[in-house]
Design an enzyme around this catalytic site. Structure first.
Site, PDB file in Angstrom:
ATOM      1  N   ASP A  74       0.829  -1.207   0.000  1.00 28.27           N
ATOM      2  CA  ASP A  74       0.000   0.000   0.000  1.00 28.27           C
ATOM      3  C   ASP A  74       0.863   1.256   0.000  1.00 28.27           C
ATOM      4  OD1 ASP A  74      -2.118   1.756   0.202  1.00 28.27           O
ATOM      5  OD2 ASP A  74      -2.417   1.436   2.345  1.00 28.27           O
ATOM      6  N   ASP A 258      -2.469   6.059  -5.102  1.00 25.50           N
ATOM      7  CA  ASP A 258      -2.576   5.119  -3.996  1.00 25.50           C
ATOM      8  C   ASP A 258      -2.826   3.706  -4.499  1.00 25.50           C
ATOM      9  OD1 ASP A 258      -3.091   3.761  -1.671  1.00 25.50           O
ATOM     10  OD2 ASP A 258      -4.938   4.831  -1.185  1.00 25.50           O
TER      11      ASP A 258
END
Length: 472
Positions: A74, A258
């Site tokens: 992430d 992201d």
């Protein structure tokens, strides 16, 4: 980080270590693990992507002796945290912050426990005394590998002080000599690809087309620090065989790049224009914009521009934006409108209506871009991805603070200001989007959207208190 309830993640494969470079390769639907070491010293770690759950997952080893774990990669968060393991079996386990680790997410899930220092291995490259969270009380079945700025670590959010920050994974990689500088490159490859990679400490010139262009990362306007990979989205165009539309919005739009987010989330007024181009319709029952699944065969595309005129432009085709929507093994039909009865799919661009919530370009955008994250110079370099590239040419950053190799700066970033035309587009491209595609597949049997409780929940795993602030 944000995930979608209908996306799946799998297991992992291979690792390879290289002096000053550490690489994790991404594989889809892979079940066995294979480690290889090359003569040049690089390390490759294989992680798995599958369509039915969001995210890219990495196989890691924690502790001494090492325990194998599968963790989600992430770029939108900064902590590594792992579900509670049998820590008494690890000789290197050390609690460094009892009851200090706590993350809550907007879907109600959470992870709480201790901060620990542990040995962490990614396929032959080993870090010692790496601080991470230990999820003693959690309702999430897997942990995360966050690789963002230290200012967005959970402990910083809890204490409201950047002095609480610790050396997270990419920073400790640099300090322990695995990479020369705190930077990495992301190549997710396409939606159906079997391989992709995140490469710490370097770039791979064979994984993109054209030239890398650098754009600025922006500070959080409230805290004045760099805490997320926020860049200026300055244009969006829709193109098909019937024309090109420049879509209207209050550009520049601050967007976070992201990898922990499945969809891309844009301001409602812009998302609605994109939906109109492709014939997507928003359904309250599932809180999603849906469209016929055969739109994945449309030849239209959207072009995302960054950093003003002369900045990088990334084209995203429809086959990267149409995602499955199923109830078990059963397809769901669109309930009404001109496409009623056709198999429904999720559209990869959704909306946020409030500036208090982050606008995000997630995996539905990132797969089409080769992205280099430079956390020292606070820049991102972007180029169109080379889908399914079969060759590699890794170029390491030569030193701490060195600029991104082979990248030039966007020439007109200083001119990026709030404003821009709000003229409604003509939607001249919409005909091409909807005509230049294969005919619909067989019509599935009726199924009431309102009875599908989980599908489309698309709840985000976004840390409470890590709000979004307008930057321009």
């Amino acid at each position: 980080m944000k995930t979608v309830a209908t996306f799946a993640a799998g297991a992992l494969v291979a690792s390879v270590a290289r002096a000053q470079v550490v690489q994790w390769d991404i594989h889809r639907r892979q079940t066995e693990t294979k480690l290889t070491r090359r003569q040049d010293g690089t390390v490759t770690e294989v992680i798995t992507n599958e369509k039915l759950k969001g995210g890219y997952f990495a196989s890691c080893t924690v502790g001494t002796p090492g325990q194998n774990l599968t963790l989600q990669l992430d770029t939108g968060s900064s902590d590594i945290w792992v579900p509670s393991i049998d820590e008494s079996d690890s000789k290197s386990f050390l609690v460094v912050g009892e009851n200090e680790f706590s993350i809550s997410y907007v879907d109600g899930s959470h992870s709480k426990g201790d901060y620990i220092a542990e040995t962490f291995e990614i396929g032959g490259a080993t870090l010692t005394n790496l601080t991470m969270g230990l999820g003693i009380n959690t309702d999430i079945p897997y942990g995360l590998v966050g690789v963002g700025y230290v200012a967005s670590e959970a402990i910083v959010d809890s204490t409201r002080s950047t002095s609480s920050a610790y050396d997270n994974l990419p920073l400790l990689m640099q300090k322990q000599g695995l990479i020369a500088t705190n930077a990495y490159s992301l190549w997710l490859n396409d939606l159906d690809a079997s391989t992709g990679s995140i490469l710490f400490g370097g770039i791979d010139t064979e994984k993109y087309h054209g030239d890398l262009t650098r754009i600025n990362i922006y500070k959080d306007s409230r805290s004045g620090v760099f805490s997320s990979f926020t860049v200026a989205l300055t244009s969006v165009q829709a193109s098909s065989s019937s024309g090109t539309d420049s879509l209207a919005a209050e550009f520049p739009i601050p967007v976070i790049l992201d990898s922990g987010t499945t969809f891309s989330y844009l301001p409602t007024e812009l998302a609605e224009q994109i939906w109109q181009e492709v014939g997507a319709v928003y359904y309250d029952e599932v809180s999603l914009a849906l469209l016929p699944c055969d739109m994945e065969n449309s030849q239209g595309h959207f072009s995302f521009g960054f950093g003003g005129s002369g900045g990088p432009m990334i084209n995203v085709t429809m086959d990267e934006l149409v995602l499955p929507l199923t109830s078990g093994s059963r397809s769901i039909p669109l309930p009404d409108g001109p496409n009623a009865g056709q198999a429904a799919c999720q559209f990869g661009i959704q909306n946020f209506s409030s500036s208090s919530t982050s606008f995000l370009l997630g995996d539905t955008f990132l797969r089409s871009a080769y992205v280099v994250y430079d956390l020292v110079n606070n820049e991102i370099a972007i180029a169109p991805t080379d889908f399914n590239a079969t060759t590699s040419n890794v170029v390491a950053f030569p030193s701490e603070g060195a600029q991104i190799p082979s990248a030039t700066a966007a020439p007109n970033q200083a001119e990026v200001t709030q404003g821009g035309s709000l003229t409604t587009p003509s939607y001249g491209a919409s005909g091409g989007f909807q005509d230049d595609k294969e005919s619909a597949a067989s019509i599935p049997p009726p199924l009431d959207l309102s009875r599908i409780a989980v599908i489309g929940a698309s709840m985000g795993l976004i840390t409470v208190g890590s709000g979004f602030f307008l930057l321009f």
